[in-house]
Write a protein that holds these residues in place. Sequence first.
Motif, PDB file in Angstrom:
ATOM      1  N   UNK A  15       0.835  -1.206   0.000  1.00  6.88           N
ATOM      2  CA  UNK A  15       0.000   0.000   0.000  1.00  6.88           C
ATOM      3  C   UNK A  15       0.866   1.251   0.000  1.00  6.88           C
ATOM      4  N   UNK A  16       1.941   1.248   0.767  1.00  4.24           N
ATOM      5  CA  UNK A  16       2.848   2.398   0.799  1.00  4.24           C
ATOM      6  C   UNK A  16       3.517   2.588  -0.556  1.00  4.24           C
ATOM      7  N   UNK A  17       3.924   1.507  -1.196  1.00  2.08           N
ATOM      8  CA  UNK A  17       4.543   1.597  -2.522  1.00  2.08           C
ATOM      9  C   UNK A  17       3.551   2.133  -3.550  1.00  2.08           C
ATOM     10  N   UNK A  18       2.300   1.688  -3.473  1.00  6.41           N
ATOM     11  CA  UNK A  18       1.261   2.181  -4.384  1.00  6.41           C
ATOM     12  C   UNK A  18       1.036   3.680  -4.186  1.00  6.41           C
ATOM     13  N   UNK A  19       0.968   4.121  -2.949  1.00  4.33           N
ATOM     14  CA  UNK A  19       0.781   5.548  -2.671  1.00  4.33           C
ATOM     15  C   UNK A  19       1.964   6.362  -3.181  1.00  4.33           C
ATOM     16  N   UNK A  20       3.166   5.832  -3.037  1.00  6.72           N
ATOM     17  CA  UNK A  20       4.356   6.521  -3.530  1.00  6.72           C
ATOM     18  C   UNK A  20       4.283   6.698  -5.042  1.00  6.72           C
ATOM     19  N   UNK A  21       3.925   5.615  -5.752  1.00  7.24           N
ATOM     20  CA  UNK A  21       3.851   5.695  -7.211  1.00  7.24           C
ATOM     21  C   UNK A  21       2.723   6.614  -7.672  1.00  7.24           C
ATOM     22  N   UNK A  22       1.600   6.598  -6.968  1.00  3.66           N
ATOM     23  CA  UNK A  22       0.499   7.498  -7.332  1.00  3.66           C
ATOM     24  C   UNK A  22       0.923   8.955  -7.163  1.00  3.66           C
ATOM     25  N   UNK A  23       1.637   9.258  -6.102  1.00  2.75           N
ATOM     26  CA  UNK A  23       2.100  10.628  -5.885  1.00  2.75           C
ATOM     27  C   UNK A  23       3.165  11.012  -6.912  1.00  2.75           C
ATOM     28  N   UNK A  24       4.018  10.070  -7.250  1.00  4.18           N
ATOM     29  CA  UNK A  24       5.098  10.344  -8.205  1.00  4.18           C
ATOM     30  C   UNK A  24       4.554  10.596  -9.605  1.00  4.18           C
ATOM     31  N   UNK A  25       3.576   9.779 -10.027  1.00  2.00           N
ATOM     32  CA  UNK A  25       3.052   9.882 -11.380  1.00  2.00           C
ATOM     33  C   UNK A  25       1.757  10.684 -11.472  1.00  2.00           C
ATOM     34  N   UNK A  26       1.272  11.192 -10.354  1.00  2.00           N
ATOM     35  CA  UNK A  26       0.067  12.033 -10.314  1.00  2.00           C
ATOM     36  C   UNK A  26      -1.124  11.366 -10.988  1.00  2.00           C
ATOM     37  N   UNK A  27      -1.321  10.075 -10.701  1.00  2.00           N
ATOM     38  CA  UNK A  27      -2.489   9.374 -11.224  1.00  2.00           C
ATOM     39  C   UNK A  27      -2.844   8.233 -10.275  1.00  2.00           C
ATOM     40  N   UNK A  28      -4.045   7.706 -10.454  1.00  2.00           N
ATOM     41  CA  UNK A  28      -4.502   6.619  -9.594  1.00  2.00           C
ATOM     42  C   UNK A  28      -4.006   5.274 -10.128  1.00  2.00           C
ATOM     43  N   UNK A  29      -4.196   4.241  -9.344  1.00  2.00           N
ATOM     44  CA  UNK A  29      -3.794   2.899  -9.747  1.00  2.00           C
ATOM     45  C   UNK A  29      -4.555   2.452 -10.995  1.00  2.00           C
ATOM     46  N   UNK A  30      -5.832   2.771 -11.071  1.00  2.00           N
ATOM     47  CA  UNK A  30      -6.623   2.420 -12.258  1.00  2.00           C
ATOM     48  C   UNK A  30      -6.098   3.136 -13.506  1.00  2.00           C
ATOM     49  N   UNK A  31      -5.690   4.387 -13.359  1.00  3.86           N
ATOM     50  CA  UNK A  31      -5.137   5.114 -14.493  1.00  3.86           C
ATOM     51  C   UNK A  31      -3.784   4.525 -14.904  1.00  3.86           C
ATOM     52  N   UNK A  32      -3.006   4.056 -13.927  1.00  4.05           N
ATOM     53  CA  UNK A  32      -1.735   3.405 -14.251  1.00  4.05           C
ATOM     54  C   UNK A  32      -1.970   2.123 -15.036  1.00  4.05           C
ATOM     55  N   UNK A  33      -2.987   1.363 -14.649  1.00  6.86           N
ATOM     56  CA  UNK A  33      -3.291   0.117 -15.346  1.00  6.86           C
ATOM     57  C   UNK A  33      -3.678   0.370 -16.801  1.00  6.86           C
ATOM     58  N   UNK A  34      -4.325   1.495 -17.066  1.00 10.79           N
ATOM     59  CA  UNK A  34      -4.789   1.808 -18.408  1.00 10.79           C
ATOM     60  C   UNK A  34      -3.642   2.263 -19.323  1.00 10.79           C
ATOM     61  N   UNK A  35      -2.518   2.631 -18.756  1.00  9.74           N
ATOM     62  CA  UNK A  35      -1.398   3.116 -19.576  1.00  9.74           C
ATOM     63  C   UNK A  35      -0.756   2.053 -20.384  1.00  9.74           C
TER      64      UNK A  35
END
Length: 62
Positions: free
Chosen positions: A42-62
């Motif tokens: 969960x901490x790693x996911x929050x870090x990546x969301x803050x770094x890439x300024x998008x949600x996990x669902x938006x990351x999956x769509x990339x």
Amino acid sequence: MQTPVRSYTAQDVFNALGYADPMLAARQQARMVLLGRLAHYEAETQYLQAKWHCTLDEMRAL
């Protein structure tokens, strides 16, 4: 003069720690390990969301 020696069994140790059943102690230990892993991911996911300024669902769509 000899010092009396006390031999401890696994059941004695579990009882001293408050566990009447060794399986209960094993389940609780496994639960703690899994909760630790979950917190890490969960901490790693929050870090990546803050770094890439998008949600996990938006990351999956990339």
